[in-house]
Design an enzyme around this catalytic site. Structure first.
Site, PDB file in Angstrom:
ATOM      1  CG  ASP A 255      -1.912   1.139   1.171  1.00  0.00           C
ATOM      2  OD1 ASP A 255      -2.962   0.960   0.526  1.00  0.00           O
ATOM      3  OD2 ASP A 255      -1.642   2.207   1.763  1.00  0.00           O
ATOM      4  CG  HIS A 268      -7.661  12.566  -9.124  1.00  0.00           C
ATOM      5  ND1 HIS A 268      -7.673  11.626  -8.114  1.00  0.00           N
ATOM      6  CD2 HIS A 268      -8.549  13.536  -8.771  1.00  0.00           C
ATOM      7  CE1 HIS A 268      -8.547  11.995  -7.178  1.00  0.00           C
ATOM      8  NE2 HIS A 268      -9.095  13.159  -7.565  1.00  0.00           N
ATOM      9  CG  ASP A 272      -4.523   8.193 -12.604  1.00  0.00           C
ATOM     10  OD1 ASP A 272      -4.903   7.661 -11.538  1.00  0.00           O
ATOM     11  OD2 ASP A 272      -5.306   8.702 -13.427  1.00  0.00           O
ATOM     12  CD  GLU A 299      -4.455   4.219  -1.454  1.00  0.00           C
ATOM     13  OE1 GLU A 299      -4.580   4.667  -0.295  1.00  0.00           O
ATOM     14  OE2 GLU A 299      -5.351   4.292  -2.310  1.00  0.00           O
TER      15      GLU A 299
END
Length: 386
Positions: A255, A268, A272, A299
């Protein structure tokens, strides 16, 4: 595992044979088609055997019940016995691609040789034999499923043998012989083109189906396997294999730390970019074709590591952690630096006294991941399941 592009090199076809250039892809295609191919081959051999033997009636009508007819009947019977032997081979080896091709090639070669012998013993009927030869060419290329290059070799050999036989034994003038040879050559060309088109269509359909199946199993952004594929196929298959062969299986939950802050600061698109680079790192440092890389959600990523013990899983997680922490991900004019936390859970089916322990292997890795988060992030926590 690396994602497959929409039209990878493994889907390219050889121009002459219309087979996949990539040997493994061609093997997979043939294995996928094998049951249908063998079914078609059985029907074709039975159908052709009945008609091949049935035409003995014309031998009897032409020559009567004499020695000549007996030789012709023996030739026809030999071809039929060869076809029956090929059917027996198919029954004994229903999962063998090699046996399927051997049976098709042997039957067509025997049938062609038998036809040439019959034509040689009935030389005054070569114009009728030429019609039969044209039908035989169609059967060799189209009706009996075989490798295209093998069908081409048998058909050309039979055609050349027939033309040579007509030149030596048939009462044909030069113009008639040339016309017959040209028409038979044309029949070979047309049948080869048609068979090649069929081969291409079957492989195009197979490749399109595989690409669609692959896309349904993968996350569109990162190219990693998705969670649906993990639970429907990947995890159960690896657990079953590990139990059957008494192997170790390790999963690593990963994570990204403070990922919300990355989105807040870089948008964002920046988030990405980080996800894509992290997925690339995971795939680059795992074994292609062996380990599974899954985008578990947001994630979070999950690694499924077959035949890997706890020590191996921890070493991989530490390498991933250190590599990511030392990397800078370029995005627009900025360099984004992130870290990740890891939870490693492993089950050893060779020594485990609790065969049901594996059912919570992902939950265990998830709990270890959150323990790493609570301990300060950018670290690895691990556990050997009992």
């Amino acid at each position: 595992m690396s994602p497959s592009p929409a039209r990878p090199e493994s889907w390219q076809l050889a121009p002459l044979s219309a087979e996949f250039r990539h040997a493994a892809t061609e093997r997979d295609f043939l294995a996928h088609q094998l049951a249908m191919t063998q079914g078609q081959l059985r029907i074709a051999l039975l159908f052709c055997s009945v008609f091949y033997l049935g035409f003995a009636v014309t031998d009897l009508a032409r020559h009567g019940a004499g020695e000549h007819t007996g030789v012709l009947l023996a030739a026809r019977a030999a071809v039929v016995l060869c076809a029956l032997g090929c059917l027996w081979l198919l029954r004994r080896h229903p999962g063998s691609i090699r046996v399927s091709r051997l049976a098709a090639s042997a039957a067509t070669s025997a049938g062609s040789a038998g036809f040439l012998l019959i034509a040689a013993l009935r030389p005054d009927e070569f114009l009728l034999h030429a019609i039969s030869m044209s039908i035989l060419v169609v059967v060799l290329y189209i009706y009996i499923p075989n490798r295209l290059l093998y069908a081409l070799a048998v058909a050309l050999a039979a055609t050349l043998g027939f033309v040579a036989l007509a030149w030596l034994r048939a009462p044909l003038r030069g113009a008639e012989l040339g016309t017959m040879a040209t028409l038979l050559l044309l029949a070979n060309v047309f049948c080869y083109v048609a068979a090649r088109r069929y081969q291409r269509l079957w492989r195009d359909e197979y490749s399109a189906r595989c690409v669609l199946r692959d896309q349904s199993m993968r996350d569109h952004l990162t190219g990693c396997y998705n969670r649906r594929h993990l639970h429907e196929q990947l995890l159960e298959n690896e657990l079953a294999r590990a139990q059957r062969y008494k192997l170790s299986l390790t999963v690593v939950m990963c994570d990204l730390d403070h990922f919300k802050a990355v989105n807040d600061q870089h948008g964002h698109h920046g988030g990405d970019a980080v996800l894509v680079k992290f997925a690339e790192l995971l795939r680059a440092m795992t074994r292609e074709g062996v380990d599974g890389v899954v985008r578990y959600g947001g994630e979070e990523f999950l690694l499924v590591l077959p035949e890997t013990d706890l020590r191996g899983g921890v070493l991989l997680a530490e390498r991933l952690r250190a590599t990511l922490a030392a990397s800078a991900i370029p995005h627009q004019l900025a360099l984004i630096r992130v870290t990740a936390s890891f939870g490693v859970a492993s089950a050893d089916f060779a020594s485990s006294a609790n065969p049901a322990a594996h059912h919570g292997i992902i939950a265990s890795a998830d709990n270890l991941l959150y323990a790493a988060k609570k301990a300060g992030r950018n670290q690895v926590r691990a556990l050997q399941l009992p």
